[in-house]
Each structure stands twice: as structure tokens, then as C-alpha cells.
Design a protein around this motif. Sequence first.
Motif, short mmCIF file in Angstrom:
data_model
loop_
_atom_site.label_atom_id
_atom_site.label_comp_id
_atom_site.label_asym_id
_atom_site.label_seq_id
_atom_site.Cartn_x
_atom_site.Cartn_y
_atom_site.Cartn_z
N ILE A 27 0.85 -1.19 0.00
CA ILE A 27 0.00 0.00 0.00
C ILE A 27 0.88 1.23 0.00
O ILE A 27 1.71 1.41 0.90
N LEU A 28 0.71 2.09 -1.01
CA LEU A 28 1.45 3.35 -1.10
C LEU A 28 0.46 4.49 -1.15
O LEU A 28 -0.34 4.62 -2.09
N ASP A 29 0.47 5.32 -0.12
CA ASP A 29 -0.47 6.44 0.01
C ASP A 29 0.32 7.74 0.02
O ASP A 29 0.87 8.13 1.05
N MET A 30 0.40 8.39 -1.15
CA MET A 30 1.09 9.68 -1.29
C MET A 30 0.20 10.60 -2.12
O MET A 30 0.55 11.01 -3.21
N GLU A 87 -2.52 -1.36 -3.48
CA GLU A 87 -3.20 -0.06 -3.47
C GLU A 87 -2.19 1.04 -3.74
O GLU A 87 -1.09 1.02 -3.18
N MET A 88 -2.59 2.00 -4.57
CA MET A 88 -1.69 3.10 -4.92
C MET A 88 -2.50 4.39 -4.98
O MET A 88 -3.46 4.51 -5.74
N HIS A 89 -2.13 5.37 -4.18
CA HIS A 89 -2.76 6.67 -4.15
C HIS A 89 -1.66 7.72 -4.28
O HIS A 89 -0.89 7.93 -3.33
N ILE A 90 -1.56 8.36 -5.43
CA ILE A 90 -0.42 9.23 -5.70
C ILE A 90 -0.86 10.57 -6.28
O ILE A 90 -1.99 10.74 -6.73
N THR A 116 -6.58 -1.19 -6.52
CA THR A 116 -7.09 0.16 -6.27
C THR A 116 -6.02 1.17 -6.67
O THR A 116 -4.86 1.06 -6.26
N ALA A 117 -6.42 2.16 -7.45
CA ALA A 117 -5.50 3.22 -7.88
C ALA A 117 -6.21 4.56 -7.79
O ALA A 117 -7.36 4.69 -8.21
N PRO A 176 -4.78 -6.62 -14.29
CA PRO A 176 -5.86 -7.61 -14.34
C PRO A 176 -6.81 -7.59 -13.15
O PRO A 176 -7.98 -7.93 -13.30
N LEU A 177 -6.33 -7.17 -11.97
CA LEU A 177 -7.19 -7.17 -10.79
C LEU A 177 -7.71 -5.78 -10.44
O LEU A 177 -8.36 -5.62 -9.40
N LEU A 178 -7.46 -4.77 -11.26
CA LEU A 178 -7.88 -3.42 -10.95
C LEU A 178 -9.41 -3.34 -10.92
O LEU A 178 -10.09 -3.68 -11.89
#
Length: 505
Positions: A364-367, A389-392, A415-416, A445-447
Motif C-alpha cells: 500500500i502506497l499512500d502519497m 493499493e496506490m494513491h499518488i 485500487t488506484a 488484471p485485478l484493478l
Amino acid sequence: MDPHVANDFPNDILIIVLQSLGNDYHSLFRCALVNHAFYQAASKFLYRKVVLSPRYARIPSQDGGSDCSNLESATLPSYARFVEIIEISRYLSCRPPPANNLSEIIFDAITQFKNLRVGIFTPITFHEDVFTDAVDIPPTLQELVVNTSCTDEVRAPLLIQITGLSKLSIHSPTRAILQLLSDWLRRLSDTLTELHLKDNCGSVTPGVLRSFMPLLERNIQSLSIGLSYSLTDEDIFSVLHHLQKLRKVGLRYYWQLRQPRTLPRLARLRSFTGYHINYQTRYQVRSLCKWIRRAITSSPIESLHLIQDDPDQPIPESLDTSSSSSSSFDYDNDITISNNTGAYISFRSLIDHICSCHSKTLKILDMKNEYIDIKSLKNLIGCLSELEEMHICAGPHSLSVFKKHAPSSLYKLHTASFNIRNIRSSKRRVIDMELVTAIMRHGPPLLRRLSVNGQSWEVRFLFFLFFLYISYLQPPLIFFFFNLVLCVEFMENLKKRSYIRSSHP
């Protein structure tokens, strides 16, 4: 629906359906009106959490806003047994009794809630005696969150009588509670696993922090420390170095001249949350990146959260990653508006460190407000194969880069979230729908969730409801065969997904 069919509806499937409604209390209320079976199932979700959080009013009501809450109805014997969480926050009436009977209402409610597990008492405005009697909490309580309304010289001695807690959060701890905290932690040492001192921690000095250390070494797995200019990085890192069981850490950063000599080597640390204000010079951003690298360099980090906020304001609960569900995310409110008025400076050195040292562990990367340039984004997508998970925050071409490179590397990403910056503010709501469509259908594929500047899209597999229907009505043999067919269809149609667009709040 036929009443006879509704009465025979399996309770296990009904619970799954109601769980999908989440906090949609209007829909839960309507479900409770179907029949007795739906009423019993929906009541557990309607009264699982009781919230008293009145809005600001120039002339507050006598009941303190409880007429707009489910607090009073939750005290009924048929509902009180369902209550597990109580939250009292925001703007309570400051009037004294008898013009304000909120203290009696809260006391009567808490005595009725025999299965209470979580207590959150963090009002912004309140009368000083509103929680004097309410601190007599049932022994089932496991998590407690309080602020200055419960930690003054009168209520602090009463508060520390609570035992059996596994999680304790104190917002803006006062001197009165800090003087008694060592004795409280000693009595909680067998059960306490999480301690969070948040917001204004100016009263927490190096001596106070060191006095806690022997009491935290035994079981503490999660620790948060708010802003205290009395504490240096050396003080905090020295304490962390001795807490080898830590799995989650939340720290507030402020710029310092002296660099710490001690680096925390936490082999079990999995989640790190760093709070900071907005920085608009390269030197400040590099110093922040260096501080984060020092904190996580020796740990197998799986979740990294960086939160930009105002240190003079309390951290919103939706951004509190120290909660038990740290990986949860509100996709309709995932944009934290930045007050940056200049150019966005890239956190390239931090991304390079993550790719070189944590590429095999980070999930999980939350930036959301920490800018990532295109080169760093390509490096991130190519290296973090375990990312889920990626929030950038990135530039205007980040979606095109993501569409091109993500499908071949981010196999586990579901999750993006993109906060597009370095564009005119008038164009932040103008989104290329064709590009979004291509990402949702041909991306990783799993997005299943994508958010761009607050507008969200989510994948829906249309055969899911049909699956529930068949699993209930069909005989076991047909049920097994149908499941096999669904699995084959699922694998063949991963790339042919449909998506829906949810409106921005």
C-alpha cells in the motif's frame, strides 16, 4: 418480494447483502421494514455504531443535538445489546445543567450498552462536566479515544481507572493525564497493544517519553506520537529502537538542524505513517524524504502513508491510518485539497529508495499530496510488483504512463487513485473518459477501483448476484457445476469488465 420467500431467506446471505450497504443507514432502515427477519438483521447494522456529532449551532438545543442522533433510541432494551461503538464528537452544547441534560443522556446510554467495545469521546466544544459520570465504562471496552474533554485535572483520575484496553488514543494529551499515564500504562501492560498520542503533544518531553519506554516494550505493536517541539528525532528514534515488537508507527515531522545518530531497526515494522505540512522548496522536500528513509530503511514495510495537513488542526478520522482498518479507503472522498500555491516538487529520492529497498514487500502506497514525476512513476510501476493499493499525486501525463506500463507489472493492484497536478485548476475536473475506459478494461488484471481528482469508477461483476441466487435455490450437484462454470467465465472475462462512474460529492 413475496413475504413467504422473504421469511425463508437464509440469514447468512441476508447478512452479506446488508454488509454491502456499509453506512447507508437510509437503505438499512428501509430493509428493516420488510419483515421480522429483515428487521432483526438490519437492526444489528443500524445500531452497531451510535454517533452523536451535532453541527455547529448558535443556539444549541437542550438535549445537545441528541434528537438528530440514534443515541436515545439505542438505549431501548431491544437495541442496546447491538451497540458496539459509541462516538461523541464535534459541537456539543456548552450550557450548564439544567439547561443542558446531555451528561445524563450519555451516562444512561453507556450504562445500557453492555457489549460496548469502542468509545470515542472527542468533542470540539463541550461543557466541562459532560463526561464526568460517563467515564464509568463497561468492562467490555477494548478501544478508547479521548481528548481534552476527558483529560483535565478532575476527570483524568477517573479516566485511568478503566482497565482491559487493547487500544488507547489520546488527542492533545494534557499535563494532568501525562502525570498519571505511567501508572495507567502499568495496569494496562497485559492487554494494551496500541498507544497513540496525537495532535498537539507539546507536553510530551524526552523525560516523559523515556518513562513510558519500559512499560511499552512488552506488548506494544502500534505507536503514534504527535507534534512536540520538545522531542527531537534522536529522542523518538532512540525510543523506537527499543520497541522491537512494533508493527505500526505514526510520527509527525518537523524540520531540524541536528541529524539523529540512532536509526530505528525494527524488523517487525509493517506500516509507517508520516504527517507533515506542505513544503515548497527542494531542500525541505529532500529533508523530509531523508527523514522517512531513516525511519523505514531497516524494516520490511508493507504500508506507507504520507499525510499532509495543518499541524494546528486535528487529524481527520478518515485519514487516521492507525485505526484497525488502516487499509480502508473512502473512494468518494479521497481528495485532500492541497494548499500548495507554487510548483510541485518531486519526491524522487523517496521513490528511488522504495524501489530499491522495499519493492518486494510494499503493498500500500499512500502519497496523495506528495508529487511524483513521470520518471519516478515509471520506476515505481516497474519495480513494485507486490503493490495492491496506490494513491499518488502526479503530472497530467501520469494516466497515459499508467495505462502503458501497469498491465505488464502491477498484477496485484486492485485500487488506484490519481491526484493530477501541475495543470490549471479549471481543468482538474476535465478527465479523458476514453483513457479511463481503456485503463479499466485493459489495465492491471485485478484493478477494480480507479479515482482521478475525486471522480471514481468501480468494477462490478454482473454474475455475482446471480451466483447468490443459484447457491440458494439449486441442488448441490447443480451448485457445484455452476460454480465451475463461473470460475471459467471469471478467468476469461477479466479483460472484459464493465465499470460504473460515481459522482463526486
